[in-house]
Design a protein around this motif. Structure first.
Motif, mmCIF file in Angstrom:
data_model
loop_
_atom_site.group_PDB
_atom_site.id
_atom_site.type_symbol
_atom_site.label_atom_id
_atom_site.label_comp_id
_atom_site.label_asym_id
_atom_site.label_seq_id
_atom_site.Cartn_x
_atom_site.Cartn_y
_atom_site.Cartn_z
ATOM 1 N N ALA A 46 0.852 -1.203 0.000
ATOM 2 C CA ALA A 46 0.000 0.000 0.000
ATOM 3 C C ALA A 46 0.885 1.249 0.000
ATOM 4 N N MET A 47 1.922 1.232 0.818
ATOM 5 C CA MET A 47 2.807 2.398 0.905
ATOM 6 C C MET A 47 3.499 2.627 -0.437
ATOM 7 N N LEU A 48 4.007 1.538 -1.035
ATOM 8 C CA LEU A 48 4.760 1.685 -2.289
ATOM 9 C C LEU A 48 3.847 1.946 -3.487
ATOM 10 N N SER A 49 2.542 1.809 -3.288
ATOM 11 C CA SER A 49 1.614 2.093 -4.393
ATOM 12 C C SER A 49 1.401 3.606 -4.534
ATOM 13 N N ILE A 50 1.885 4.379 -3.575
ATOM 14 C CA ILE A 50 1.718 5.843 -3.651
ATOM 15 C C ILE A 50 2.791 6.407 -4.575
ATOM 16 N N ASN A 51 2.372 7.302 -5.453
ATOM 17 C CA ASN A 51 3.297 7.904 -6.428
ATOM 18 C C ASN A 51 4.550 8.411 -5.731
ATOM 19 N N ALA A 52 5.706 8.003 -6.246
ATOM 20 C CA ALA A 52 7.018 8.487 -5.806
ATOM 21 C C ALA A 52 7.524 7.861 -4.500
ATOM 22 N N PHE A 53 6.802 6.890 -3.939
ATOM 23 C CA PHE A 53 7.286 6.220 -2.726
ATOM 24 C C PHE A 53 8.202 5.069 -3.119
ATOM 25 N N LYS A 54 9.389 5.022 -2.532
ATOM 26 C CA LYS A 54 10.411 4.079 -2.987
ATOM 27 C C LYS A 54 10.931 3.148 -1.901
ATOM 28 N N GLY A 55 10.517 3.332 -0.664
ATOM 29 C CA GLY A 55 10.990 2.446 0.391
ATOM 30 C C GLY A 55 10.038 2.449 1.564
ATOM 31 N N VAL A 56 10.078 1.370 2.331
ATOM 32 C CA VAL A 56 9.169 1.262 3.472
ATOM 33 C C VAL A 56 9.871 0.526 4.608
ATOM 34 N N GLU A 57 9.572 0.897 5.838
ATOM 35 C CA GLU A 57 10.135 0.173 6.981
ATOM 36 C C GLU A 57 9.146 0.191 8.157
ATOM 37 N N PHE A 58 9.279 -0.816 9.012
ATOM 38 C CA PHE A 58 8.393 -0.949 10.177
ATOM 39 C C PHE A 58 9.217 -0.812 11.449
ATOM 40 N N GLY A 59 8.681 -0.123 12.441
ATOM 41 C CA GLY A 59 9.368 -0.002 13.733
ATOM 42 C C GLY A 59 10.760 0.586 13.563
ATOM 43 N N LEU A 60 11.765 -0.117 14.081
ATOM 44 C CA LEU A 60 13.147 0.365 13.938
ATOM 45 C C LEU A 60 13.602 0.344 12.483
ATOM 46 N N GLY A 61 12.964 -0.472 11.673
ATOM 47 C CA GLY A 61 13.241 -0.514 10.240
ATOM 48 C C GLY A 61 14.669 -0.930 9.929
ATOM 49 N N PHE A 62 15.332 -0.172 9.050
ATOM 50 C CA PHE A 62 16.676 -0.540 8.590
ATOM 51 C C PHE A 62 17.701 -0.472 9.717
#
Ligand SMILES: Cc1cc2nc3c(=O)[nH]c(=O)nc-3n(C[C@H](O)[C@H](O)[C@H](O)COP(=O)(O)O)c2cc1C
Ligand SMILES: C=C(O[C@@H]1CC(C(=O)O)=C[C@@H](OP(=O)(O)O)[C@H]1O)C(=O)O
Length: 393
Positions: free
Chosen positions: A251-267
């Motif tokens: 869902a996050m990456l389906s937004i125009n120009a969104f290229k990365g996603v992370e949860f909580g502490l993430g990367f």
């Protein structure tokens, strides 16, 4: 549940049909319009936002302020359409019109936008035919759909907020949201120019956006969405396409120009030991199972843990540059500067509103998959029973 959207950026309207909503959900246009207004705001938006006052018309599926269980059709009209009726009209051109006068043809694709590859894919030599649908104007109705999802979630005691954590390298102090509830964060960011909870960082973000604009450039950033009040066990670990974290990432990456996603502490998890990442389990009579921290962002094994979901997305800088990058004219194959269209210089604050609504839809959908009911009151009862069950488990 499912929905489709239709509409071009400069066409007459944006349309959506939502299917599978339960009956008896209170819903008004006013509630949706509030969110549409937020999407139009935020520092860095282009002139189009001064033309539009996005408002929704509910055309079906709602009677006297409440859903019927039948498809809900929503329409947002484009005020700018009146300037584009000839250029974007569906009817064949009238004979006395010289196509060259009204075409607004695009032949110099913008690097980073859908122009070139979209033209190749659909055989459009006029790249306007690509731009019109790849434009983030479509996110208007996605926010409308998400506003319906948010109304549904609110009935179940689930609340959601998004805020901007970074723009153009300026990072908000995490302390500005640490330990705060969704309602508290909402109250802080509501009036902020960048929808950021750290007012000092926000002021610097405004400057960075203005500088980028002056330089004919654009900047991106990071947005964070927080969902509170979820029961444990929504989603599933049993199959790849039932994992809620995967759906939220999509869902996050389906937004125009969104290229990365992370949860909580993430990367950041890559640099830490297991003991510094996983959230210890506790139980109390009052709250049932909870965690002493929420570093995983509320998801384990593709399922909600009952802790707030914390998900971030990164938006790249806007591809349309007033000082354009090098491109090629597809008619002559000669090197040319890319086309310049009216554009935002930074849409991260607006995109944070889109992210909130895209995530809200996915969560609402996951809940509807878990509790099988066509009526909201029944669904509420099932949710209450489920909460009791997981508490005593
Ligand atoms: C709210 C919002 C507003 C945007 N405004 C613009 C804009 O004014 N000009 C532009 O070139 N891109 C804009 N974009 C980004 C493009 O729509 C996006 O980069 C393009 O569709 C290509 O898709 P991709 O970046 O996901 O590959 C915007 C995105 C969002 C979420
Ligand atoms: C150009 C893009 O979308 C932007 C988002 C947008 C909106 O309503 O959000 C409306 C558009 O209007 P116009 O093209 O008439 O200025 C752009 O401001 C894009 O995504 O490529």
């Amino acid at each position: 549940m499912r929905y489709l959207t239709a509409g071009e950026s400069h066409g007459p309207q944006l349309t959506t049909i939502i299917e599978g909503l339960p009956s008896q959900l209170p819903l008004t246009a006013e509630l949706i319009n509030k969110e549409l207004k937020r999407r139009q705001g935020g520092h860095g938006r282009g002139r189009r936002m001064q033309i539009e006052t996005d408002t929704v018309e509910i055309l079906s599926g709602v009677r006297h302020g409440s859903t019927l269980g039948s498809p809900v059709a929503l329409v947002v009209t484009n005020d700018d359409w009146k300037h584009w009726t000839k250029i974007m009209g569906a009817e064949p051109l009238e004979e006395d019109i010289n196509p060259e006068d009204i075409k607004r043809q695009i032949s110099r694709p913008r690097p980073g936008h859908a122009d070139l590859v979209g033209g190749m894919k659909y055989g459009h030599r006029d790249l306007r035919n690509v731009l019109e649908r790849s434009s983030a104007r479509e996110t208007t109705v996605r926010v409308a759909v998400g506003a319906v999802a948010k109304a549904f979630l609110a009935e179940l005691g689930i609340s959601i907020v998004s805020h901007v954590t970074e723009i153009g390298g300026i990072i908000a102090n995490p302390e500005s949201t640490a330990g705060k509830s969704v309602a508290e964060i909402r109250a802080i960011i509501e009036e902020d120019a960048c929808y950021c909870a750290d007012s000092e960082a926000s002021a610097e973000m405004v400057e960075a956006i203005d500088e980028a604009k002056k330089a004919g450039d654009s900047i991106g950033g990071v947005v964070e969405v927080i969902v509170e009040g979820l029961p444990a066990g929504i989603g599933s670990y049993v199959h790849y396409d039932r994992k809620l974290d995967a759906k939220l990432a999509s869902a996050m990456l389906s937004i125009n120009a969104f290229k990365g996603v992370e949860f909580g502490l993430g990367f950041e998890m890559a640099h830490r030991k297991g003991s510094e990442v996983h959230d210890e389990i506790i139980w109390s009579e009052e709250d049932g199972y909870t965690r002493s921290s929420n570093r995983l962002g509320g998801l384990e094994g593709g399922m909600t843990t009952g802790m707030p979901i914390v998900v971030r997305g990164v938006m790249k800088p806007i591809p349309t540059l007033y000082k354009p990058l090098q491109s090629v004219d597809i008619e002559t194959k000669e090197p040319f500067k890319a086309s310049v269209e009216r554009s935002d210089s930074c849409a991260v604050p607006a995109a944070s509103v889109v992210a909130e609504h895209a995530i809200a839809w996915e969560i609402a959908n996951a809940i509807m998959e878990h509790f099988h009911s066509d009526q909201l009151p029944q669904l509420k009862e099932q949710l209450a029973a489920h909460k009791q069950y997981t508490k005593e488990f």
